[in-house]
Write an enzyme that holds these catalytic residues in place. Sequence first.
Site, mmCIF file in Angstrom:
data_model
loop_
_atom_site.group_PDB
_atom_site.id
_atom_site.type_symbol
_atom_site.label_atom_id
_atom_site.label_comp_id
_atom_site.label_asym_id
_atom_site.label_seq_id
_atom_site.Cartn_x
_atom_site.Cartn_y
_atom_site.Cartn_z
ATOM 1 N N LEU A 49 0.813 -1.205 -0.172
ATOM 2 C CA LEU A 49 -0.049 -0.122 -0.024
ATOM 3 C C LEU A 49 0.810 1.240 0.071
ATOM 4 C CD1 LEU A 49 -1.923 -2.391 1.180
ATOM 5 C CD2 LEU A 49 -3.274 -0.380 1.900
ATOM 6 N N LYS B 90 7.205 5.680 -0.153
ATOM 7 C CA LYS B 90 6.375 5.170 -1.045
ATOM 8 C C LYS B 90 6.609 4.782 -2.514
ATOM 9 C CE LYS B 90 3.289 4.436 2.515
ATOM 10 N NZ LYS B 90 3.037 3.066 2.953
ATOM 11 N N TYR C 113 7.713 11.022 3.115
ATOM 12 C CA TYR C 113 6.752 9.759 3.128
ATOM 13 C C TYR C 113 6.709 9.367 1.698
ATOM 14 C CZ TYR C 113 2.120 7.754 3.770
ATOM 15 O OH TYR C 113 0.866 6.938 3.677
ATOM 16 N N HIS D 187 -5.167 12.943 9.963
ATOM 17 C CA HIS D 187 -5.635 13.483 8.757
ATOM 18 C C HIS D 187 -6.780 14.254 9.105
ATOM 19 C CE1 HIS D 187 -3.327 9.845 7.340
ATOM 20 N NE2 HIS D 187 -3.035 10.830 6.441
ATOM 21 N N SER E 108 0.642 5.583 -1.476
ATOM 22 C CA SER E 108 -0.392 6.864 -1.380
ATOM 23 C C SER E 108 -0.257 7.576 -2.568
ATOM 24 C CB SER E 108 0.506 7.445 -0.047
ATOM 25 O OG SER E 108 -0.510 8.621 0.236
ATOM 26 N N SER E 109 -1.434 8.364 -2.439
ATOM 27 C CA SER E 109 -1.584 9.364 -3.795
ATOM 28 C C SER E 109 -0.704 10.487 -3.685
ATOM 29 C CB SER E 109 -3.143 9.802 -3.737
ATOM 30 O OG SER E 109 -3.422 10.513 -2.576
ATOM 31 N N CYS E 110 0.308 10.738 -2.453
ATOM 32 C CA CYS E 110 1.028 11.659 -2.428
ATOM 33 C C CYS E 110 2.451 11.261 -3.140
ATOM 34 C CB CYS E 110 1.492 12.105 -0.978
ATOM 35 S SG CYS E 110 2.325 10.669 -0.201
HETATM 36 N N1 LIG Z 1 -4.765 6.602 6.364
HETATM 37 C C1 LIG Z 1 -4.666 7.269 4.907
HETATM 38 O O1 LIG Z 1 -5.496 8.348 4.794
HETATM 39 C C2 LIG Z 1 -3.694 6.459 3.911
HETATM 40 C C3 LIG Z 1 -3.779 7.188 2.642
HETATM 41 C C4 LIG Z 1 -3.114 6.405 1.775
HETATM 42 C C5 LIG Z 1 -2.404 5.339 2.006
HETATM 43 N N2 LIG Z 1 -2.412 4.804 3.112
HETATM 44 C C6 LIG Z 1 -1.569 3.980 3.544
HETATM 45 O O2 LIG Z 1 -2.384 2.581 4.005
HETATM 46 C C7 LIG Z 1 -1.530 1.923 5.004
HETATM 47 C C8 LIG Z 1 -2.106 1.995 6.398
HETATM 48 O O3 LIG Z 1 -2.621 3.287 6.906
HETATM 49 P P1 LIG Z 1 -3.561 3.413 8.152
HETATM 50 O O4 LIG Z 1 -4.214 4.455 7.834
HETATM 51 O O5 LIG Z 1 -4.172 2.207 8.375
HETATM 52 O O6 LIG Z 1 -2.317 3.680 9.106
HETATM 53 P P2 LIG Z 1 -2.484 3.319 10.859
HETATM 54 O O7 LIG Z 1 -3.861 3.202 11.169
HETATM 55 O O8 LIG Z 1 -1.593 4.105 11.300
HETATM 56 O O9 LIG Z 1 -1.997 1.728 10.762
HETATM 57 C C9 LIG Z 1 -0.450 1.487 10.642
HETATM 58 C C10 LIG Z 1 -0.080 0.273 11.294
HETATM 59 O O10 LIG Z 1 1.030 0.180 11.172
HETATM 60 C C11 LIG Z 1 1.840 -0.418 12.284
HETATM 61 N N3 LIG Z 1 3.117 -0.140 12.594
HETATM 62 C C12 LIG Z 1 3.854 1.003 12.298
HETATM 63 N N4 LIG Z 1 5.046 0.884 12.457
HETATM 64 C C13 LIG Z 1 5.352 -0.363 12.705
HETATM 65 C C14 LIG Z 1 6.395 -1.131 13.109
HETATM 66 N N5 LIG Z 1 7.795 -0.698 12.923
HETATM 67 N N6 LIG Z 1 6.456 -2.537 13.313
HETATM 68 C C15 LIG Z 1 5.020 -3.020 13.420
HETATM 69 N N7 LIG Z 1 4.026 -2.501 12.915
HETATM 70 C C16 LIG Z 1 4.204 -1.136 12.636
HETATM 71 C C17 LIG Z 1 0.849 0.475 13.403
HETATM 72 O O11 LIG Z 1 0.967 -0.073 14.562
HETATM 73 P P3 LIG Z 1 1.132 0.907 16.129
HETATM 74 O O12 LIG Z 1 -0.120 1.750 15.547
HETATM 75 O O13 LIG Z 1 1.074 -0.316 17.057
HETATM 76 O O14 LIG Z 1 2.685 1.505 16.105
HETATM 77 C C18 LIG Z 1 -0.359 0.387 12.806
HETATM 78 O O15 LIG Z 1 -1.121 -0.848 13.387
HETATM 79 C C19 LIG Z 1 -0.170 2.745 5.099
HETATM 80 O O16 LIG Z 1 0.520 2.113 4.313
HETATM 81 C C20 LIG Z 1 -0.288 4.095 4.648
HETATM 82 O O17 LIG Z 1 0.714 4.520 4.123
HETATM 83 C C21 LIG Z 1 -3.332 5.450 4.320
HETATM 84 C C1 LIG Z 2 -3.250 10.472 2.407
HETATM 85 C C2 LIG Z 2 -2.258 11.453 3.306
HETATM 86 O O1 LIG Z 2 -2.418 12.734 2.727
HETATM 87 C C3 LIG Z 2 -1.591 13.715 3.691
HETATM 88 O O2 LIG Z 2 -1.670 15.108 2.951
HETATM 89 P P1 LIG Z 2 -2.929 15.870 3.100
HETATM 90 O O3 LIG Z 2 -4.121 15.257 2.257
HETATM 91 O O4 LIG Z 2 -2.788 17.266 2.801
HETATM 92 O O5 LIG Z 2 -3.387 15.592 4.691
HETATM 93 P P2 LIG Z 2 -4.445 16.018 5.828
HETATM 94 O O6 LIG Z 2 -3.551 16.285 6.988
HETATM 95 O O7 LIG Z 2 -5.426 15.293 5.367
HETATM 96 O O8 LIG Z 2 -4.731 17.555 5.307
HETATM 97 C C4 LIG Z 2 -5.597 18.015 4.227
HETATM 98 C C5 LIG Z 2 -6.014 19.259 4.088
HETATM 99 O O9 LIG Z 2 -6.878 19.897 5.245
HETATM 100 C C6 LIG Z 2 -6.362 20.765 5.927
HETATM 101 N N1 LIG Z 2 -7.019 20.777 7.086
HETATM 102 C C7 LIG Z 2 -7.790 21.530 7.594
HETATM 103 N N2 LIG Z 2 -7.961 21.234 9.140
HETATM 104 C C8 LIG Z 2 -7.290 20.199 9.308
HETATM 105 C C9 LIG Z 2 -7.151 19.584 10.627
HETATM 106 O O10 LIG Z 2 -7.773 19.805 11.641
HETATM 107 N N3 LIG Z 2 -6.096 18.462 10.460
HETATM 108 C C10 LIG Z 2 -5.493 18.199 9.233
HETATM 109 N N4 LIG Z 2 -4.669 17.127 9.547
HETATM 110 N N5 LIG Z 2 -5.814 18.839 8.275
HETATM 111 C C11 LIG Z 2 -6.597 19.671 8.111
HETATM 112 C C12 LIG Z 2 -4.950 20.674 5.715
HETATM 113 O O11 LIG Z 2 -4.374 21.964 6.025
HETATM 114 C C13 LIG Z 2 -4.879 20.350 4.333
HETATM 115 O O12 LIG Z 2 -5.181 21.318 3.449
HETATM 116 C C14 LIG Z 2 -0.124 13.265 3.780
HETATM 117 O O13 LIG Z 2 0.647 14.228 4.382
HETATM 118 C C15 LIG Z 2 0.086 12.008 3.831
HETATM 119 O O14 LIG Z 2 1.312 11.577 3.618
HETATM 120 C C16 LIG Z 2 -0.894 10.994 3.073
HETATM 121 O O15 LIG Z 2 -0.450 10.948 1.801
#
Ligand SMILES: NC(=O)c1ccc[n+]([C@@H]2O[C@H](COP(=O)([O-])OP(=O)(O)OC[C@H]3O[C@@H](n4cnc5c(N)ncnc54)[C@H](OP(=O)(O)O)[C@@H]3O)[C@@H](O)[C@H]2O)c1
Ligand SMILES: C[C@@H]1O[C@H](OP(=O)(O)OP(=O)(O)OC[C@H]2O[C@@H](n3cnc4c(=O)[nH]c(N)nc43)[C@H](O)[C@@H]2O)[C@@H](O)[C@H](O)[C@@H]1O
Length: 326
Positions: A110, A145, A141, A184, A112-114
Amino acid sequence: MLNAQDLSPSIYIAGHRGMVGAALVRALERAGYTQLITRTHAELDLTDQTAVETFFADQRPTQVYLAAAKVGGIHANDTYPAEFLYQNLLIEANIIQAAWRHGVERLLFLGSSCIYPRLAPQPMPETALLTGPLEPTNEAYAIAKIAGIKLCESYNRQYGTDFRSVMPTNLYGPGDNFDLANSHVLPALIRKFHQAKLDAAPSVTVWGSGTPRREFLHVDDMAAACLHVMDLDPDTWRTQVDPRCSHLNVGTGVDVTIAELAHMVAEVVGFQGQLVFDPSKPDGTPRKLLDVTRLRDLGWTAAIDLTDGIRQTYHWFLEHQGQIRL
Ligand SMILES: NC(=O)c1ccc[n+]([C@@H]2O[C@H](COP(=O)([O-])OP(=O)(O)OC[C@H]3O[C@@H](n4cnc5c(N)ncnc54)[C@H](OP(=O)(O)O)[C@@H]3O)[C@@H](O)[C@H]2O)c1
Ligand SMILES: C[C@@H]1O[C@H](OP(=O)(O)OP(=O)(O)OC[C@H]2O[C@@H](n3cnc4c(=O)[nH]c(N)nc43)[C@H](O)[C@@H]2O)[C@@H](O)[C@H](O)[C@@H]1O
């Protein structure tokens, strides 16, 4: 005589307690998979190459979903770039190397769109990768990725492995991180508006200008997409997912402004005060809408409407107040 358990692949879900990992476990169990392998961070630190190698030698999973990573929002990425680059490089390199050494038949990474350039054409096709400068707030990051994609691609080319990559858009849903500094935007706004409603606060501060656009995919849709991509037969993957850009975008194909999102969350939560935008906080990428036609042509589209998804996530938040990551 083989029983169903013998035929079911053993599947390791790395990061199973995370938002995506937990959704993957739910989806795999619903699909009838019984041999799921999991380890908590405390049980297996994926940045420890020796521990990962020992784990794979011992467990020898058939399939791997690589959903473990150091993850955070714009502030976390902008503040801790060394941790985001170092830890995510180690996690993916350790797992992909061990998966090859111990004969994992199929792995899904997995990203990310970034990974796409800050000013990539919108919507962003998979071929936009490495065509321009990255968004500074999450460049570390993003490079980790991109390295993950290239690791999968390189192991496939050199060793004939079947390691696949998906690039999710911004995700949300049950199990998300609601920490106000490092999360986020969507979970942060749920928590902010909820607290403001309880406090009868006159306003809520939204970071940035409110003008950036973001695409939001519910995590249960993401898990369904992961199973769909993992189940594609190898010939389809090899022929239809061009080896030169060996990843697939996963999203809804629809985006909203942060201001529109804030109004949607406020309405779901029932907050009726004012929104105050804080221009001292970074906007990040102006827009990062994914072109999802390739995955659509491979038979998958998102199902969960954003308003319904926000409502479901808020209800989950209310029901899990004591257990969530704040
Ligand atoms: N959330 C989003 O918006 C988003 C968007 C695009 C892509 N992704 C990708 O989707 C995947 C999952 O993201 P998520 O949102 O589910 O993140 P998350 O809720 O933070 O889950 C990440 C998991 O990885 C575990 N982890 C981190 N470091 C570790 C280590 N050193 N050893 C073992 N486990 C470890 C964490 O465990 P602990 O918490 O116990 O450390 C947690 O269970 C990632 O690859 C992320 O880059 C997420
Ligand atoms: C999917 C993730 O996207 C991430 O970029 P990105 O969407 O800007 O990450 P976010 O933290 O979701 O922020 C998205 C937009 O929401 C605004 N925003 C407004 N209020 C808030 C707030 O209370 N909290 C947060 N967090 N944002 C806020 C923020 O300034 C930004 O323009 C990357 O940094 C990661 O690496 C990952 O790729």
